[in-house]
Design a protein around this motif. Structure first.
Motif, PDB file in Angstrom:
ATOM      1  N   TRP A  18       0.830  -1.201   0.000  1.00  0.00           N
ATOM      2  CA  TRP A  18       0.000   0.000   0.000  1.00  0.00           C
ATOM      3  C   TRP A  18       0.871   1.261   0.000  1.00  0.00           C
ATOM      4  O   TRP A  18       0.671   2.169  -0.797  1.00  0.00           O
ATOM      5  CB  TRP A  18      -0.937   0.009   1.207  1.00  0.00           C
ATOM      6  CG  TRP A  18      -1.662   1.309   1.350  1.00  0.00           C
ATOM      7  CD1 TRP A  18      -1.380   2.324   2.222  1.00  0.00           C
ATOM      8  CD2 TRP A  18      -2.759   1.768   0.552  1.00  0.00           C
ATOM      9  NE1 TRP A  18      -2.245   3.377   2.031  1.00  0.00           N
ATOM     10  CE2 TRP A  18      -3.099   3.061   1.010  1.00  0.00           C
ATOM     11  CE3 TRP A  18      -3.497   1.206  -0.490  1.00  0.00           C
ATOM     12  CZ2 TRP A  18      -4.132   3.806   0.461  1.00  0.00           C
ATOM     13  CZ3 TRP A  18      -4.537   1.939  -1.049  1.00  0.00           C
ATOM     14  CH2 TRP A  18      -4.851   3.221  -0.577  1.00  0.00           C
ATOM     15  N   TRP A  31      -6.975   4.790   3.663  1.00  0.00           N
ATOM     16  CA  TRP A  31      -7.056   3.484   3.004  1.00  0.00           C
ATOM     17  C   TRP A  31      -8.510   3.071   2.849  1.00  0.00           C
ATOM     18  O   TRP A  31      -8.917   2.599   1.782  1.00  0.00           O
ATOM     19  CB  TRP A  31      -6.295   2.422   3.811  1.00  0.00           C
ATOM     20  CG  TRP A  31      -6.336   1.074   3.164  1.00  0.00           C
ATOM     21  CD1 TRP A  31      -5.465   0.584   2.224  1.00  0.00           C
ATOM     22  CD2 TRP A  31      -7.304   0.035   3.371  1.00  0.00           C
ATOM     23  NE1 TRP A  31      -5.828  -0.689   1.838  1.00  0.00           N
ATOM     24  CE2 TRP A  31      -6.955  -1.047   2.527  1.00  0.00           C
ATOM     25  CE3 TRP A  31      -8.437  -0.085   4.180  1.00  0.00           C
ATOM     26  CZ2 TRP A  31      -7.688  -2.240   2.482  1.00  0.00           C
ATOM     27  CZ3 TRP A  31      -9.173  -1.262   4.134  1.00  0.00           C
ATOM     28  CH2 TRP A  31      -8.796  -2.314   3.295  1.00  0.00           C
ATOM     29  N   HIS A  32      -9.314   3.250   3.873  1.00  0.00           N
ATOM     30  CA  HIS A  32     -10.714   2.829   3.836  1.00  0.00           C
ATOM     31  C   HIS A  32     -11.492   3.598   2.761  1.00  0.00           C
ATOM     32  O   HIS A  32     -12.258   3.005   1.987  1.00  0.00           O
ATOM     33  CB  HIS A  32     -11.366   3.035   5.203  1.00  0.00           C
ATOM     34  CG  HIS A  32     -10.813   2.147   6.274  1.00  0.00           C
ATOM     35  ND1 HIS A  32      -9.567   2.333   6.816  1.00  0.00           N
ATOM     36  CD2 HIS A  32     -11.333   1.050   6.889  1.00  0.00           C
ATOM     37  CE1 HIS A  32      -9.347   1.392   7.721  1.00  0.00           C
ATOM     38  NE2 HIS A  32     -10.399   0.606   7.792  1.00  0.00           N
ATOM     39  N   THR A  34     -10.259   5.242   0.100  1.00  0.00           N
ATOM     40  CA  THR A  34      -9.728   4.941  -1.234  1.00  0.00           C
ATOM     41  C   THR A  34     -10.171   3.562  -1.699  1.00  0.00           C
ATOM     42  O   THR A  34     -10.585   3.386  -2.851  1.00  0.00           O
ATOM     43  CB  THR A  34      -8.193   5.035  -1.215  1.00  0.00           C
ATOM     44  OG1 THR A  34      -7.803   6.318  -0.749  1.00  0.00           O
ATOM     45  CG2 THR A  34      -7.621   4.809  -2.599  1.00  0.00           C
ATOM     46  N   SER A  35     -10.092   2.576  -0.827  1.00  0.00           N
ATOM     47  CA  SER A  35     -10.473   1.214  -1.201  1.00  0.00           C
ATOM     48  C   SER A  35     -11.958   1.127  -1.531  1.00  0.00           C
ATOM     49  O   SER A  35     -12.352   0.427  -2.469  1.00  0.00           O
ATOM     50  CB  SER A  35     -10.123   0.242  -0.064  1.00  0.00           C
ATOM     51  OG  SER A  35      -8.729   0.203   0.139  1.00  0.00           O
ATOM     52  N   TYR A 103      -4.961   1.519  -8.340  1.00  0.00           N
ATOM     53  CA  TYR A 103      -5.484   0.578  -7.354  1.00  0.00           C
ATOM     54  C   TYR A 103      -5.498  -0.841  -7.910  1.00  0.00           C
ATOM     55  O   TYR A 103      -5.259  -1.808  -7.187  1.00  0.00           O
ATOM     56  CB  TYR A 103      -6.891   0.993  -6.914  1.00  0.00           C
ATOM     57  CG  TYR A 103      -7.277   0.394  -5.586  1.00  0.00           C
ATOM     58  CD1 TYR A 103      -7.004   1.069  -4.401  1.00  0.00           C
ATOM     59  CD2 TYR A 103      -7.897  -0.845  -5.513  1.00  0.00           C
ATOM     60  CE1 TYR A 103      -7.348   0.517  -3.173  1.00  0.00           C
ATOM     61  CE2 TYR A 103      -8.240  -1.402  -4.287  1.00  0.00           C
ATOM     62  CZ  TYR A 103      -7.964  -0.713  -3.117  1.00  0.00           C
ATOM     63  OH  TYR A 103      -8.294  -1.273  -1.905  1.00  0.00           O
ATOM     64  N   LEU A 107      -3.803  -4.036  -6.231  1.00  0.00           N
ATOM     65  CA  LEU A 107      -4.479  -5.314  -5.982  1.00  0.00           C
ATOM     66  C   LEU A 107      -3.765  -6.473  -6.662  1.00  0.00           C
ATOM     67  O   LEU A 107      -3.735  -7.583  -6.133  1.00  0.00           O
ATOM     68  CB  LEU A 107      -5.930  -5.252  -6.463  1.00  0.00           C
ATOM     69  CG  LEU A 107      -6.904  -4.455  -5.602  1.00  0.00           C
ATOM     70  CD1 LEU A 107      -8.300  -4.514  -6.191  1.00  0.00           C
ATOM     71  CD2 LEU A 107      -6.918  -4.958  -4.154  1.00  0.00           C
ATOM     72  N   ARG A 137     -11.473  -7.986  -7.635  1.00  0.00           N
ATOM     73  CA  ARG A 137     -11.256  -6.784  -6.827  1.00  0.00           C
ATOM     74  C   ARG A 137     -11.890  -6.959  -5.442  1.00  0.00           C
ATOM     75  O   ARG A 137     -11.276  -6.692  -4.414  1.00  0.00           O
ATOM     76  CB  ARG A 137     -11.861  -5.556  -7.503  1.00  0.00           C
ATOM     77  CG  ARG A 137     -11.071  -5.018  -8.671  1.00  0.00           C
ATOM     78  CD  ARG A 137     -11.623  -3.681  -9.132  1.00  0.00           C
ATOM     79  NE  ARG A 137     -11.070  -3.346 -10.432  1.00  0.00           N
ATOM     80  CZ  ARG A 137     -11.694  -3.538 -11.595  1.00  0.00           C
ATOM     81  NH1 ARG A 137     -12.930  -4.029 -11.606  1.00  0.00           N
ATOM     82  NH2 ARG A 137     -11.107  -3.221 -12.726  1.00  0.00           N
ATOM     83  N   LEU A 141      -9.855  -7.285  -1.890  1.00  0.00           N
ATOM     84  CA  LEU A 141     -10.097  -6.310  -0.830  1.00  0.00           C
ATOM     85  C   LEU A 141     -10.557  -7.011   0.441  1.00  0.00           C
ATOM     86  O   LEU A 141     -10.111  -6.684   1.548  1.00  0.00           O
ATOM     87  CB  LEU A 141     -11.129  -5.280  -1.280  1.00  0.00           C
ATOM     88  CG  LEU A 141     -11.523  -4.234  -0.232  1.00  0.00           C
ATOM     89  CD1 LEU A 141     -10.310  -3.454   0.259  1.00  0.00           C
ATOM     90  CD2 LEU A 141     -12.585  -3.294  -0.782  1.00  0.00           C
ATOM     91  N   GLU A 145      -8.922  -6.940   4.192  1.00  0.00           N
ATOM     92  CA  GLU A 145      -9.724  -6.613   5.376  1.00  0.00           C
ATOM     93  C   GLU A 145      -9.653  -7.735   6.406  1.00  0.00           C
ATOM     94  O   GLU A 145      -9.553  -7.480   7.617  1.00  0.00           O
ATOM     95  CB  GLU A 145     -11.168  -6.348   4.963  1.00  0.00           C
ATOM     96  CG  GLU A 145     -11.338  -5.055   4.166  1.00  0.00           C
ATOM     97  CD  GLU A 145     -12.722  -4.896   3.574  1.00  0.00           C
ATOM     98  OE1 GLU A 145     -13.127  -3.750   3.312  1.00  0.00           O
ATOM     99  OE2 GLU A 145     -13.416  -5.926   3.375  1.00  0.00           O
TER     100      GLU A 145
END
Length: 416
Positions: A18, A31-32, A34-35, A103, A107, A137, A141, A145
């Motif tokens: 990241w 981060w939250h 943007t993700s 992004y 990933l 994706r 993600l 998490e």
């Protein structure tokens, strides 16, 4: 110890990947936000929706969330619709093409590390390539998490034993989701569970606080005093503790070792299952193959290298669009676990059809044909790149089956 080690390596790698792709995004909630925009709201999200996404987690007020959105906008990562009207809960935040593209590359690298973890726990042959599409994706993600929940869950188990109050637990969770606190905790977990040690060697007595501070200074420009304050906080809540000696050394608290060992083991099994599911979506329907994660245009410009050396390095590795950092630290694009290799030893990249090697101030040096390089040098076909006890060369051709990025894909089975 294998499952704990590989899980910590994935956690550390996820954080480092990241920061490599988004070095300016290390403040709380970035981060939250943007993700969410890049995966779950690719056509845009109402500002009110983003308020709800992070306020409960970080206790941020509306003004701070707007400030975070302003930071993303200033970096060209999002736009506002309508652009000229005052911000309201109905203002739509639209991710930019630059954010979506970058992004996807992030990933892709996460996917490589996830499949590497799965391969390390058992091993299947690499078979095919996986596009970074909508299902993948979301899956990747969710894997990140879930990985974040691993270090949070270990802390929660410790807090149960120590009877930490509910209010302090909520505050601790908020702190542990920040880049600074989580990185310091991951350093302690890495030193306990993942640091490579020769057979029979004793465990080092903790980590120097000044070295930890220097790492954060390099990663997010955080000053030494702030890092020491954050270390003091982690000691107050019982996650790390001071080691004996005149210099300030810290390590994972003894009381936290058993909870984290259990949590990391369970997480390894769950993450390995996610890697297997990702592989099957790529077309390995019989479960006998494990997939590469690549972007379509990268494979066309890749250059392969052959690797030889002690231990079990991947026999070949393929360079793509993104530079590859080689080092002994978990999270390096190619990890070579030798004491002669620095944590971040050198960087390889492809430019105009040539392989360029940059020494990253390594202790023992980076050599091409026995000549130590300074700065950046070109690796020609037939030349030998030496990194500690390892040798890397450019083959005449890259046969089918060459691995990409850092994935040593030998298979996936039950974690144990």
């Amino acid at each position: 110890m294998l499952t704990e080690r590989e899980t910590v390596r994935f956690l550390t790698a996820s954080q480092e990947i990241w920061l490599r792709h988004f070095p300016a995004l290390h403040r709380r909630a970035q981060w939250h936000l943007t993700s969410h925009l890049a995966v779950r709201a690719r056509t845009g999200a109402a500002l009110g929706e983003l308020y709800g996404l992070v306020k409960q987690v970080f206790l941020l007020d509306d003004a701070t969330v707007r400030e975070r959105i302003g930071e993303l906008r200033g970096l060209g990562l999002c736009a506002l619709d309508p652009a000229d009207a005052p911000l309201t809960a109905r203002t739509v935040v639209v991710p930019s093409a630059a954010l979506l593209n970058q992004y996807d590359v992030y990933l892709r690298d996460i996917g490589v590390r996830l499949l590497t973890l799965g391969a390390a726990l058992a091993g299947l042959r690499a078979t095919t390539a996986v596009a970074i599409d909508a299902p993948n994706r979301t899956a990747l993600l969710e894997a990140v998490e879930a990985a974040q929940e691993t270090w949070l869950a270990g802390a929660e188990q410790l807090f149960e034993v120590t009877n930490l109050s509910r209010a302090r637990r909520i505050d601790a969770r908020r702190h542990l989701l920040s880049v600074s606190h989580s990185t310091l905790l991951l350093m302690a977990l890495e030193q306990k569970f993942a640091a490579p040690r020769p057979a029979g060697a004793e465990e080092e007595d903790g980590l120097l606080a000044d070295q930890m501070a220097a790492a954060l200074l390099g990663a997010i420009k955080q000053n030494f005093q702030t890092t020491r304050d954050h270390l003091a906080y982690l000691m107050r809540i019982g996650l790390i503790e001071r080691r004996p000696g005149r210099a300030l050394r810290v390590g994972l608290a003894v009381a936290a070792e058993a909870p984290y060992a259990a949590v990391l083991s369970r997480s390894a099994t769950a993450l390995a299952g996610r890697a297997e599911a990702l592989s099957r979506r790529a077309g390995a329907e019989d479960g006998t193959g494990l997939a590469h994660i690549v972007l379509p245009d990268i494979a066309e410009r890749a250059a392969a290298l052959v690797i030889t050396g002690p231990g079990d390095p991947p026999p070949r590795i393929e360079l793509g669009e993104e530079p590859l950092v080689i080092g002994r630290a978990p999270g390096a694009g190619l990890m070579l676990p030798s004491a002669q290799v620095s944590r971040a030893h050198c960087r390889l990249e492809v430019a105009d059809g040539a392989v360029l090697v940059t020494d990253l101030n390594s202790t023992n040096g980076t050599f091409i044909d026995n000549a130590r390089i300074a700065g950046t040098a070109r690796l020609e076909p037939g030349s030998v790149l030496r990194i500690g006890p390892y040798r890397l060369t450019i083959p005449d051709s890259a046969p089918e089956g060459t691995i990409r990025a850092s994935a040593t894909l030998r298979g996936l089975g039950k974690a144990g």
